[in-house]
Design a protein around this motif. Structure first.
Motif, PDB file in Angstrom:
ATOM      1  N   LYS A   1      29.997 -21.067  -5.370  1.00 43.88           N
ATOM      2  CA  LYS A   1      28.635 -20.610  -5.107  1.00 43.88           C
ATOM      3  C   LYS A   1      28.631 -19.110  -4.930  1.00 43.88           C
ATOM      4  O   LYS A   1      29.619 -18.511  -4.536  1.00 43.88           O
TER       5      LYS A   1
ATOM      6  N   ALA B   1      22.094 -21.456  -8.248  1.00 43.61           N
ATOM      7  CA  ALA B   1      22.949 -22.427  -8.930  1.00 43.61           C
ATOM      8  C   ALA B   1      24.410 -22.001  -8.852  1.00 43.61           C
ATOM      9  O   ALA B   1      24.725 -20.806  -8.729  1.00 43.61           O
TER      10      ALA B   1
ATOM     11  N   GLU C   1      16.167 -20.051  -9.305  1.00 43.02           N
ATOM     12  CA  GLU C   1      17.022 -21.235  -9.415  1.00 43.02           C
ATOM     13  C   GLU C   1      18.383 -20.865  -9.983  1.00 43.02           C
ATOM     14  O   GLU C   1      19.403 -21.412  -9.588  1.00 43.02           O
TER      15      GLU C   1
END
Length: 127
Positions: free
Chosen positions: A92, A85, A81
């Motif tokens: 990104k 993120a 995750e």
């Protein structure tokens, strides 16, 4: 005023001071009692756990391995995750593509092989 009245008033003042100081001490005494109760519960739990492990070592080892696997799975999921993120705000992460030794990606090689004029390697003919 008589001496008895003065002594009585002084005793009432001391009692009220003691009461106010006890009110200040009681919250910390409550914390001490909670800590003592927690330590007692930990000691009792440790004794029970020790007895269980002595009687059932295989079950205890299996339970420890299960807890370890669950902890690893949670760690792995958090890492995935975090990789997906955003780094800051809306940016990104862009993953690098694998490149072979010639400096070309596999996708560019496939595109070059599809261009007309170049022949794709064929299988040898059996004679």
């Amino acid at each position: 005023m008589s001496r008895l009245t003065i002594i009585t008033e002084r005793a009432l003042e001391l009692a009220s001071q003691a009461g106010s100081s006890l009110k200040q001490v009681v919250p910390s005494a409550d914390k001490l009692l909670q800590t003592g109760a927690a330590l007692g519960a930990v000691k009792t739990g440790a004794k029970v756990a020790r007895g269980f492990v002595r009687r059932n070592p295989v079950v205890a080892i299996a339970a420890a391995a299960g807890v370890g696997l669950l902890a690893f799975a949670a760690y792995h999921k958090r890492r995935q995750e975090a990789a997906k993120a955003p780094i800051e705000g809306k940016s990104k992460r862009i993953e690098a593509r694998k490149v072979n030794g010639a400096g070309k990606t596999a996708a560019s090689k496939r595109a070059a092989a599809r261009k007309p004029g170049r022949s794709a390697p064929s299988a040898p003919a059996d004679h």
